[in-house]
Design an enzyme around this catalytic site. Structure first.
Site, PDB file in Angstrom:
ATOM      1  N   ASP A  67      -1.116  -2.627   4.750  1.00  0.00           N
ATOM      2  CA  ASP A  67      -0.646  -2.070   6.015  1.00  0.00           C
ATOM      3  C   ASP A  67       0.822  -2.394   6.288  1.00  0.00           C
ATOM      4  O   ASP A  67       1.425  -3.223   5.611  1.00  0.00           O
ATOM      5  CB  ASP A  67      -1.526  -2.559   7.173  1.00  0.00           C
ATOM      6  CG  ASP A  67      -1.837  -4.059   7.104  1.00  0.00           C
ATOM      7  OD1 ASP A  67      -1.140  -4.778   6.367  1.00  0.00           O
ATOM      8  OD2 ASP A  67      -2.773  -4.502   7.797  1.00  0.00           O
ATOM      9  N   ASN A 136     -11.076  -9.809  15.823  1.00  0.00           N
ATOM     10  CA  ASN A 136     -12.021  -8.776  16.275  1.00  0.00           C
ATOM     11  C   ASN A 136     -12.711  -8.094  15.092  1.00  0.00           C
ATOM     12  O   ASN A 136     -13.354  -7.061  15.263  1.00  0.00           O
ATOM     13  CB  ASN A 136     -11.296  -7.740  17.148  1.00  0.00           C
ATOM     14  CG  ASN A 136     -10.169  -7.036  16.389  1.00  0.00           C
ATOM     15  OD1 ASN A 136      -9.978  -7.270  15.190  1.00  0.00           O
ATOM     16  ND2 ASN A 136      -9.436  -6.178  17.077  1.00  0.00           N
ATOM     17  N   HIS A 138     -11.145  -6.847  12.389  1.00  0.00           N
ATOM     18  CA  HIS A 138     -10.384  -5.816  11.672  1.00  0.00           C
ATOM     19  C   HIS A 138     -10.049  -6.265  10.259  1.00  0.00           C
ATOM     20  O   HIS A 138      -9.902  -7.450   9.976  1.00  0.00           O
ATOM     21  CB  HIS A 138      -9.153  -5.345  12.455  1.00  0.00           C
ATOM     22  CG  HIS A 138      -7.992  -6.278  12.522  1.00  0.00           C
ATOM     23  ND1 HIS A 138      -7.349  -6.588  13.693  1.00  0.00           N
ATOM     24  CD2 HIS A 138      -7.319  -6.970  11.563  1.00  0.00           C
ATOM     25  CE1 HIS A 138      -6.340  -7.408  13.442  1.00  0.00           C
ATOM     26  NE2 HIS A 138      -6.310  -7.660  12.164  1.00  0.00           N
ATOM     27  N   GLU A 143      -8.959  -1.203  13.159  1.00  0.00           N
ATOM     28  CA  GLU A 143      -9.456  -1.846  14.368  1.00  0.00           C
ATOM     29  C   GLU A 143     -10.885  -1.387  14.685  1.00  0.00           C
ATOM     30  O   GLU A 143     -11.309  -0.327  14.212  1.00  0.00           O
ATOM     31  CB  GLU A 143      -8.546  -1.482  15.558  1.00  0.00           C
ATOM     32  CG  GLU A 143      -7.103  -1.948  15.415  1.00  0.00           C
ATOM     33  CD  GLU A 143      -6.927  -3.442  15.705  1.00  0.00           C
ATOM     34  OE1 GLU A 143      -7.888  -4.225  15.564  1.00  0.00           O
ATOM     35  OE2 GLU A 143      -5.801  -3.832  16.070  1.00  0.00           O
TER      36      GLU A 143
HETATM   37  C1  GLP Z   1      -3.086  -8.877  10.683  1.00  0.00           C
HETATM   38  C2  GLP Z   1      -3.177  -8.133   9.354  1.00  0.00           C
HETATM   39  C3  GLP Z   1      -4.504  -8.341   8.678  1.00  0.00           C
HETATM   40  C4  GLP Z   1      -4.866  -9.813   8.696  1.00  0.00           C
HETATM   41  C5  GLP Z   1      -5.028 -10.264  10.119  1.00  0.00           C
HETATM   42  C6  GLP Z   1      -5.449 -11.715  10.255  1.00  0.00           C
HETATM   43  O1  GLP Z   1      -3.433  -8.137  11.784  1.00  0.00           O
HETATM   44  N1  GLP Z   1      -2.928  -6.733   9.477  1.00  0.00           N
HETATM   45  O2  GLP Z   1      -4.444  -7.831   7.357  1.00  0.00           O
HETATM   46  O3  GLP Z   1      -6.049 -10.022   7.973  1.00  0.00           O
HETATM   47  O4  GLP Z   1      -3.786 -10.096  10.774  1.00  0.00           O
HETATM   48  O5  GLP Z   1      -4.341 -12.543  10.184  1.00  0.00           O
HETATM   49  P1  GLP Z   1      -4.354 -14.098   9.979  1.00  0.00           P
HETATM   50  O6  GLP Z   1      -4.647 -14.308   8.540  1.00  0.00           O
HETATM   51  O7  GLP Z   1      -2.971 -14.517  10.352  1.00  0.00           O
HETATM   52  O8  GLP Z   1      -5.399 -14.633  10.877  1.00  0.00           O
END
Ligand code: GLP
Length: 241
Positions: A67, A136, A138, A143
Site C-alpha cells: 500500500d 481493527n 485491516h 479496512e
Molecule cells: C498500517 C499499514 C498496515 C500495517 C498496520 C499495522 O496501517 N498499512 O500494513 O499492518 O499499519 O501497523 P503496525 O505494525 O505499526 O501496528
C-alpha cells in the site's frame, strides 16, 4: 493455518526473517510481498544482517508492497516508498527497479489501481506475502467493510487507522485520508502468507482474526481460508488465544 508463538518482538522478527530468507534461498527470483508499519521493522533488520553476514542474495528478487498513501511522493519521509528504502532496500542488494510500491502521486484512482494490478499480474503473483495487522483487523489498508475488496483499490482510511498512524506524522492533520492498497485477490493468491503481530494491544484482534467468523468486518479473518498462512506472534499478541 499455522500459529507460531515466540517469546518477544525480537524472536518474532527473527522468525519472520527466517521464513523470508528460506523462500529466497529456495527461489532466488522470488516475488516478495512486503509490508510497512512498526511490526516488520525488526524482520527487515534481521534480513539486512543476513545479507551482510551471510550474503543472503536479493539481486534476483522482486518485491511488491501492499500500500501507499495517496498524495505522498517517494521523497516524503512518511511515504511507504521512503519507509521501504530506509528500512530495507538501501541496505540490501535488491535492484530498486524490481521493487514496486503504489504510486501515491497518481491522483487518477482508477489508473493507479489498474496499473498496480497490471504489475502484480506481470510478476506472476507473490511467492511470500508479509502482513501486519491493524487494530481493527485491516491488512494492507483494506479496512473493515461490508464486502471484501478484490483488486487494488483506493480506500478512505478509518478514523482508528488515522489515529493509530498519526504517531508517524508531526500532527494528525498531516495523515493522508486516502490510500491505495492491494486487494484481497493479490494477498490470497500469494503462495505463502506470513502475518506478524506483537504486543498486548493486538491480542484481541489476533484472536478475532484466527477464531472469529470470516467476515469483511475483520479483514484479516479471510486468512483462515488461505491454504498456507502462518501467524507469527509474540507471547503478548498471542495471549488471548
Ligand atoms: C498500517 C499499514 C498496515 C500495517 C498496520 C499495522 O496501517 N498499512 O500494513 O499492518 O499499519 O501497523 P503496525 O505494525 O505499526 O501496528
Amino acid at each position: 493455518m499455522r500459529v507460531i508463538v515466540t517469546k518477544n518482538y525480537e524472536e518474532m522478527s527473527k522468525k519472520v526473517a527466517q521464513l523470508i530468507a528460506a523462500q529466497l534461498l529456495l527461489k532466488p527470483n522470488s516475488v516478495l510481498g512486503l509490508a510497512t508499519g512498526s511490526t516488520p521493522i525488526g524482520a527487515y533488520k534481521n534480513l539486512i544482517d543476513m545479507h551482510k553476514a551471510l550474503e543472503l542474495d536479493f539481486s534476483k528478487a522482486y518485491s511488491i508492497n501492499l500500500d501507499e498513501y495517496v498524495g505522498l511522493s517517494e521523497e516524503s519521509d512518511q511515504s511507504y516508498r521512503y519507509f521501504m528504502n530506509e528500512n530495507l532496500f538501501n541496505h540490501i542488494n535488491i535492484n530498486k527497479d524490481n521493487t514496486y510500491v503504489p504510486n501515491g502521486l497518481e491522483l487518477d484512482e482508477k489508473k493507479a489501481c489498474s496499473n498496480y494490478d497490471a504489475i502484480l499480474e506481470k510478476l506472476g503473483g507473490i511467492d511470500i506475502q508479509l502482513l501486519g495487522i491493524g487494530h481493527n483487523g485491516h491488512i494492507g489498508f483494506n479496512e473493515p467493510s461490508d464486502s471484501f475488496s478484490v483488486g487494488t483499490n483506493c480506500v478512505a482510511l478509518a478514523q482508528s487507522t488515522i489515529d493509530a498512524n498519526a504517531r508517524f506524522f508531526s500532527s494528525i492533520d498531516e495523515v493522508p485520508r486516502k490510500a491505495y492498497t492491494m486487494g484481497m485477490a493479490g494477498i490470497m493468491q500469494a503462495k505463502t502468507v506470513v502475518i506478524a503481530a506483537s504486543g498486548q494491544a493486538k491480542a484481541d484482534i489476533v484472536k478475532q482474526a484466527i477464531y472469529g467468523k470470516v467476515s469483511p468486518e475483520v479483514p484479516a479473518s479471510i486468512l483462515q481460508l488461505h491454504a498456507n498462512c502462518i501467524f507469527v506472534l509474540d507471547e503478548a499478541a498471542a495471549s488471548k488465544l
